[in-house]
Design an enzyme around this catalytic site. Sequence first.
Site, PDB file in Angstrom:
ATOM      1  N   LEU A 142       0.864  -1.176   0.000  1.00 17.74           N
ATOM      2  CA  LEU A 142       0.000   0.000   0.000  1.00 17.74           C
ATOM      3  C   LEU A 142       0.901   1.226   0.000  1.00 17.74           C
ATOM      4  O   LEU A 142       1.980   1.213   0.588  1.00 17.74           O
ATOM      5  CB  LEU A 142      -0.893   0.019   1.252  1.00 17.74           C
ATOM      6  CG  LEU A 142      -1.915  -1.109   1.416  1.00 17.74           C
ATOM      7  CD1 LEU A 142      -2.618  -0.983   2.763  1.00 17.74           C
ATOM      8  CD2 LEU A 142      -2.921  -1.108   0.287  1.00 17.74           C
ATOM      9  N   ASP A 143       0.456   2.295  -0.654  1.00 14.25           N
ATOM     10  CA  ASP A 143       1.220   3.534  -0.647  1.00 14.25           C
ATOM     11  C   ASP A 143       1.371   4.043   0.783  1.00 14.25           C
ATOM     12  O   ASP A 143       0.559   3.728   1.667  1.00 14.25           O
ATOM     13  CB  ASP A 143       0.527   4.603  -1.491  1.00 14.25           C
ATOM     14  CG  ASP A 143       0.438   4.224  -2.958  1.00 14.25           C
ATOM     15  OD1 ASP A 143       1.290   3.435  -3.412  1.00 14.25           O
ATOM     16  OD2 ASP A 143      -0.480   4.709  -3.639  1.00 14.25           O
ATOM     17  N   LYS A 144       2.387   4.840   1.005  1.00 15.50           N
ATOM     18  CA  LYS A 144       2.678   5.368   2.341  1.00 15.50           C
ATOM     19  C   LYS A 144       1.438   5.968   3.001  1.00 15.50           C
ATOM     20  O   LYS A 144       1.140   5.686   4.165  1.00 15.50           O
ATOM     21  CB  LYS A 144       3.785   6.427   2.251  1.00 15.50           C
ATOM     22  CG  LYS A 144       4.068   7.146   3.563  1.00 15.50           C
ATOM     23  CD  LYS A 144       5.106   8.245   3.383  1.00 15.50           C
ATOM     24  CE  LYS A 144       5.312   9.021   4.679  1.00 15.50           C
ATOM     25  NZ  LYS A 144       6.300  10.122   4.522  1.00 15.50           N
ATOM     26  N   ARG A 243      -5.625   5.660  -7.784  1.00 18.81           N
ATOM     27  CA  ARG A 243      -5.356   7.100  -7.885  1.00 18.81           C
ATOM     28  C   ARG A 243      -5.278   7.535  -9.345  1.00 18.81           C
ATOM     29  O   ARG A 243      -5.831   8.572  -9.738  1.00 18.81           O
ATOM     30  CB  ARG A 243      -4.062   7.425  -7.137  1.00 18.81           C
ATOM     31  CG  ARG A 243      -4.137   7.083  -5.645  1.00 18.81           C
ATOM     32  CD  ARG A 243      -2.769   7.017  -4.997  1.00 18.81           C
ATOM     33  NE  ARG A 243      -2.114   8.322  -4.994  1.00 18.81           N
ATOM     34  CZ  ARG A 243      -0.841   8.502  -4.637  1.00 18.81           C
ATOM     35  NH1 ARG A 243      -0.086   7.473  -4.289  1.00 18.81           N
ATOM     36  NH2 ARG A 243      -0.325   9.716  -4.646  1.00 18.81           N
TER      37      ARG A 243
END
Length: 315
Positions: A142-144, A243
């Site tokens: 998962l992205d930060k 996104r």
Amino acid sequence: MNDTLNESDDYNGTVPPECIGLRLDAALAHMFPAHSRSRLQGWLKEGAILLEGAPAEAKRKVHGGERVAFLAVPLVPTFSAVAQDIDLPVIFEDAALIIIDKPAGLVVHPGNGNESGTLMNALLHHAPALALVPRAGIVHRLDKDTSGLLVVAKTLVAQTDLVRQLQARTVKRHYLALVHGRVAHDGMVDAPIGRHPVQRIKMAVVRAGAGKEARTHYAVRERFAAATLVECRLETGRTHQIRVHMNSIGHPLVGDATYGKKKSGKADAGQLDTFPRQALHAWRLALVHPDGGNEMAWESPLPADFTALLESLRT
């Protein structure tokens, strides 16, 4: 557990009858399920696996009964991450899996500018045996600044099984996202994703053949004056997929500094403009357990900052 495979280990044998007619790499994947086919192909290319005492190509067909022997080869790739005592929100754990409810702000892998303080560092402290599993058992990320559920494999067998499930698209990942604008109806974005042609640190929807296939299903959960809460289901798992896809249809994620809007353009939507991260949460994860084959699922409630944002929009 040794960190190499050699002829004293249980990585030798003969090709069984059920593998007759298969490619060598496929037969090896059947014989040694702890290892992915791509890893076995790499060892074959390096000459580290012998068939009848000699190196052999992955595409060679087997006839059954051939002797397979592994030379000394690395069991797992080395990585420099060290164990760190970091709070790790574990919601499920057994001998094969760890399910993490990752908070926003936690980086998954060490990298430039994030050499420590990552999920990998925390995992190595929580379960030291993960040092013998590639990427410390992490099979997806998962992205930060994305919060929510993430699965970690505790063994080589579990990791290989989960990777195959991801490739077969049987792992179900559902996200909640708050996007700018009023989404008119449910839908799907089917558009390949690749590196942005100019801004190389970004991803983008690209022409067919220039990127990897990517599909995101989305469904409207709740509409507000200037935003919409949508549930997104990933059919594929590309970098920044939700996104990029939602931005491509004119509904970038609230708070997304990379793909979103600096300003919402709405006079009464100041809370959208000030949200400090992309409003994206991995709320549901479902998979087949590597041991036993039972279907399992977990859900994670929205974190406090996301919940507060939605409440402010409702009032």
